[in-house]
Design a protein around this motif. Structure first.
Motif, PDB file in Angstrom:
ATOM      1  N   GLN A  46       0.856  -1.364   0.125  1.00  0.00           N
ATOM      2  CA  GLN A  46       0.026  -0.016  -0.024  1.00  0.00           C
ATOM      3  C   GLN A  46       0.874   1.182  -0.094  1.00  0.00           C
ATOM      4  O   GLN A  46       0.845   2.157  -0.868  1.00  0.00           O
ATOM      5  N   GLU A  47       1.932   1.189   0.780  1.00  0.00           N
ATOM      6  CA  GLU A  47       2.838   2.304   0.895  1.00  0.00           C
ATOM      7  C   GLU A  47       3.469   2.603  -0.228  1.00  0.00           C
ATOM      8  O   GLU A  47       3.488   3.807  -0.766  1.00  0.00           O
ATOM      9  N   LYS A  48       3.995   1.742  -0.909  1.00  0.00           N
ATOM     10  CA  LYS A  48       4.811   1.529  -1.831  1.00  0.00           C
ATOM     11  C   LYS A  48       4.369   2.205  -3.123  1.00  0.00           C
ATOM     12  O   LYS A  48       4.581   3.145  -3.912  1.00  0.00           O
ATOM     13  N   TYR A  49       2.657   1.661  -3.448  1.00  0.00           N
ATOM     14  CA  TYR A  49       2.305   2.079  -4.638  1.00  0.00           C
ATOM     15  C   TYR A  49       1.710   3.431  -4.423  1.00  0.00           C
ATOM     16  O   TYR A  49       1.410   4.313  -5.450  1.00  0.00           O
ATOM     17  N   THR A  50       1.411   3.868  -3.169  1.00  0.00           N
ATOM     18  CA  THR A  50       0.816   5.151  -2.984  1.00  0.00           C
ATOM     19  C   THR A  50       2.021   6.211  -3.264  1.00  0.00           C
ATOM     20  O   THR A  50       1.530   7.039  -3.931  1.00  0.00           O
ATOM     21  N   GLU A  51       3.087   5.801  -2.635  1.00  0.00           N
ATOM     22  CA  GLU A  51       4.389   6.578  -2.852  1.00  0.00           C
ATOM     23  C   GLU A  51       4.582   6.768  -4.359  1.00  0.00           C
ATOM     24  O   GLU A  51       4.874   8.117  -5.029  1.00  0.00           O
ATOM     25  N   GLN A  52       4.438   5.896  -5.184  1.00  0.00           N
ATOM     26  CA  GLN A  52       4.676   5.727  -6.708  1.00  0.00           C
ATOM     27  C   GLN A  52       3.738   6.622  -7.548  1.00  0.00           C
ATOM     28  O   GLN A  52       4.026   6.921  -8.725  1.00  0.00           O
ATOM     29  N   LEU A  53       2.730   6.922  -6.892  1.00  0.00           N
ATOM     30  CA  LEU A  53       1.610   7.891  -7.548  1.00  0.00           C
ATOM     31  C   LEU A  53       2.196   9.104  -8.117  1.00  0.00           C
ATOM     32  O   LEU A  53       1.755   9.728  -9.198  1.00  0.00           O
ATOM     33  N   ALA A  54       3.140   9.525  -7.316  1.00  0.00           N
ATOM     34  CA  ALA A  54       4.028  10.922  -7.797  1.00  0.00           C
ATOM     35  C   ALA A  54       5.207  10.785  -8.867  1.00  0.00           C
ATOM     36  O   ALA A  54       5.277  11.849  -9.235  1.00  0.00           O
ATOM     37  N   ILE A  55       5.247   9.429  -9.334  1.00  0.00           N
ATOM     38  CA  ILE A  55       6.262   9.340 -10.273  1.00  0.00           C
ATOM     39  C   ILE A  55       5.661   9.583 -11.680  1.00  0.00           C
ATOM     40  O   ILE A  55       4.452   9.058 -11.858  1.00  0.00           O
ATOM     41  N   PRO A  56       6.006  10.407 -12.371  1.00  0.00           N
ATOM     42  CA  PRO A  56       5.367  10.607 -13.763  1.00  0.00           C
ATOM     43  C   PRO A  56       5.379   9.544 -14.608  1.00  0.00           C
ATOM     44  O   PRO A  56       6.559   8.691 -14.496  1.00  0.00           O
ATOM     45  N   ASP A  57       4.287   9.461 -15.466  1.00  0.00           N
ATOM     46  CA  ASP A  57       4.348   8.202 -16.554  1.00  0.00           C
ATOM     47  C   ASP A  57       5.388   8.425 -17.533  1.00  0.00           C
ATOM     48  O   ASP A  57       5.760   9.483 -17.687  1.00  0.00           O
ATOM     49  N   ALA A  58       5.715   7.304 -18.111  1.00  0.00           N
ATOM     50  CA  ALA A  58       6.939   7.241 -19.189  1.00  0.00           C
ATOM     51  C   ALA A  58       5.958   7.262 -20.617  1.00  0.00           C
ATOM     52  O   ALA A  58       5.037   6.318 -20.310  1.00  0.00           O
ATOM     53  N   LEU A  59       6.510   7.751 -21.569  1.00  0.00           N
ATOM     54  CA  LEU A  59       5.896   7.403 -22.723  1.00  0.00           C
ATOM     55  C   LEU A  59       6.905   6.728 -23.811  1.00  0.00           C
ATOM     56  O   LEU A  59       8.046   7.313 -23.945  1.00  0.00           O
ATOM     57  N   HIS A  60       6.457   5.644 -24.336  1.00  0.00           N
ATOM     58  CA  HIS A  60       7.419   5.043 -25.257  1.00  0.00           C
ATOM     59  C   HIS A  60       6.711   4.455 -26.424  1.00  0.00           C
ATOM     60  O   HIS A  60       5.592   3.927 -26.243  1.00  0.00           O
ATOM     61  N   PRO A  61       7.341   4.103 -27.484  1.00  0.00           N
ATOM     62  CA  PRO A  61       6.742   3.459 -28.852  1.00  0.00           C
ATOM     63  C   PRO A  61       6.105   2.099 -28.340  1.00  0.00           C
ATOM     64  O   PRO A  61       6.692   1.423 -27.649  1.00  0.00           O
ATOM     65  N   ALA A  62       4.855   1.896 -28.903  1.00  0.00           N
ATOM     66  CA  ALA A  62       4.193   0.851 -28.628  1.00  0.00           C
ATOM     67  C   ALA A  62       4.710  -0.231 -29.348  1.00  0.00           C
ATOM     68  O   ALA A  62       4.610  -1.363 -28.968  1.00  0.00           O
ATOM     69  N   VAL A  63       5.432  -0.002 -30.447  1.00  0.00           N
ATOM     70  CA  VAL A  63       6.074  -0.948 -31.159  1.00  0.00           C
ATOM     71  C   VAL A  63       7.608  -0.383 -31.260  1.00  0.00           C
ATOM     72  O   VAL A  63       7.710   1.015 -31.637  1.00  0.00           O
ATOM     73  N   ARG A  64       8.691  -1.025 -30.920  1.00  0.00           N
ATOM     74  CA  ARG A  64      10.076  -0.570 -30.743  1.00  0.00           C
ATOM     75  C   ARG A  64      10.900  -1.570 -31.905  1.00  0.00           C
ATOM     76  O   ARG A  64      10.476  -2.572 -32.161  1.00  0.00           O
ATOM     77  N   THR A  65      11.905  -0.952 -32.012  1.00  0.00           N
ATOM     78  CA  THR A  65      12.810  -1.441 -32.886  1.00  0.00           C
ATOM     79  C   THR A  65      14.019  -1.928 -32.212  1.00  0.00           C
ATOM     80  O   THR A  65      14.657  -1.067 -31.498  1.00  0.00           O
ATOM     81  N   HIS A  66      14.602  -3.066 -32.486  1.00  0.00           N
ATOM     82  CA  HIS A  66      15.532  -3.693 -31.212  1.00  0.00           C
ATOM     83  C   HIS A  66      17.140  -3.133 -32.005  1.00  0.00           C
ATOM     84  O   HIS A  66      17.203  -3.091 -33.148  1.00  0.00           O
ATOM     85  N   PRO A  67      17.788  -2.365 -31.171  1.00  0.00           N
ATOM     86  CA  PRO A  67      18.897  -1.596 -31.737  1.00  0.00           C
ATOM     87  C   PRO A  67      19.881  -2.433 -32.287  1.00  0.00           C
ATOM     88  O   PRO A  67      20.612  -2.034 -32.940  1.00  0.00           O
ATOM     89  N   VAL A  68      20.035  -4.077 -31.820  1.00  0.00           N
ATOM     90  CA  VAL A  68      20.891  -4.805 -32.415  1.00  0.00           C
ATOM     91  C   VAL A  68      20.541  -5.534 -33.603  1.00  0.00           C
ATOM     92  O   VAL A  68      21.162  -5.603 -34.763  1.00  0.00           O
ATOM     93  N   THR A  69      19.343  -6.247 -33.293  1.00  0.00           N
ATOM     94  CA  THR A  69      18.781  -7.097 -34.439  1.00  0.00           C
ATOM     95  C   THR A  69      17.960  -6.302 -35.529  1.00  0.00           C
ATOM     96  O   THR A  69      17.940  -6.718 -36.743  1.00  0.00           O
ATOM     97  N   GLY A  70      17.496  -4.980 -35.373  1.00  0.00           N
ATOM     98  CA  GLY A  70      16.719  -4.216 -36.288  1.00  0.00           C
ATOM     99  C   GLY A  70      15.221  -4.820 -36.438  1.00  0.00           C
ATOM    100  O   GLY A  70      14.335  -4.145 -37.111  1.00  0.00           O
ATOM    101  N   ARG A  71      14.929  -5.807 -35.453  1.00  0.00           N
ATOM    102  CA  ARG A  71      13.757  -6.391 -35.637  1.00  0.00           C
ATOM    103  C   ARG A  71      12.584  -5.499 -34.879  1.00  0.00           C
ATOM    104  O   ARG A  71      12.935  -5.067 -33.759  1.00  0.00           O
TER     105      ARG A  71
END
Ligand code: SIN
Length: 287
Positions: free
Chosen positions: A179-204
């Motif tokens: 309870q304490e941990k997830y309440t504390e984490q409410l203050a951490i901003p959300d991250a935005l990342h591509p819903a599909v990403r390209t692997h930097p090594v394999t290119g897939r």
């Protein structure tokens, strides 16, 4: 003796036999292991006898280590290592984090720089349960219907760390500080990342959403995004994409968070003890 690399399932994963990371490993063996990691997404290096310092040294061969967010469960002398366990100390307090990874996720996707890989070293396995599920996000992306691919290409997904922001997950009752941990984490901003990403090594390309951390899609209302996310969470864990790892004591397993989601399946109860040491390799900006 050269190391042996044996595939573990049709979807992904390979076991590696004949390496010993308590001693210096030749560049040739290291290169073969790195290639297996790219080819199979998960590698299980069998029969390792590693001190925490050995595990840290092994992990650092792949890159800088990510700092652990759960300061309460790190090893005091080696803060790079997070302890996962259901064991208890003589005073009844937990030895490690008891509910790590209980929903499908990819590590640190809620952080601005998500991790590259996670390494879990198995010191003790329960007699029952304790498997880890893995799902191949290259494969999940490849067979998505064309209209779904079109909707996701170039779109970012919203990733939240607090379980209290996510209606699809629940806080575990087994964790005393949840309870304490997830309440504390409410203050951490959300991250935005591509819903599909390209692997930097394999290119897939790999689908980069998960039930645990993804709570929305940029540019879509909740009503619009919900059916899409529900579809993706169902789709990404289809049996043909999934491999369940049955742990051996002294397995050192490493997976690629850029193209794999995973989940701890539980199914064991104290005094049947599971004890793992976890290190995480830092990643870079997803694209
Ligand atoms: C994790 O999600 O990092 C832990 C997986 C496990 O303990 O099986």
């Amino acid at each position: 003796m050269p190391i042996q690399i044996n595939p573990l399932s049709p979807s992904m994963g390979a076991e590696i036999i004949g390496a010993d990371f308590s001693k210096p490993v030749s560049d040739e063996d290291f290169t073969a292991i790195l290639q297996a990691f790219y080819d199979y997404q998960i590698i299980a290096i069998r029969d390792q006898h590693l001190s925490p310092a050995d595990q840290i040294a092994f992990s650092r061969r792949f890159g800088a280590l990510e700092d652990q967010l759960n300061a309460r469960y790190i090893l005091p002398e080696q803060p790079e290592i997070l302890v996962l366990s259901n064991d208890v100390k003589p005073d009844g307090s937990p030895v490690g984090l008891i509910d790590a990874g209980d929903f499908w996720h990819t590590d640190s996707s809620h952080r601005p720089l998500p991790s590259m890989a996670t390494i879990l070293y198995s010191l003790k396995n329960p007699n029952e349960g304790g498997d880890t599920g893995f799902a191949n996000m290259y494969a999940a992306w490849e067979v998505l219907p064309a209209d779904m691919k079109q909707l996701l290409e170039g779109r970012r997904a919203v990733q939240a760390v607090s379980k209290f922001k996510n209606k699809r997950v629940a806080a575990s009752e087994r964790r005393p500080d949840a309870q304490e941990k997830y309440t504390e984490q409410l203050a951490i901003p959300d991250a935005l990342h591509p819903a599909v990403r390209t692997h930097p090594v394999t290119g897939r390309k790999a689908l980069y959403v998960s039930q645990r951390f993804t709570i929305g899609l940029e540019g879509m209302t909740e009503e619009e995004a919900d059916p899409v996310l529900d579809f993706l969470f169902e789709h990404q864990t289809r049996p043909e994409f999934v491999y369940y790892h049955r742990w051996h004591d002294n397995d050192l397993v490493m997976w690629d968070n850029r193209c794999v989601i995973h989940r701890a399946t539980g199914g064991y109860t104290y005094p049947d003890v599971r004890l793992m040491h976890r290190t995480v390799i830092a990643g870079d900006t997803p694209f």
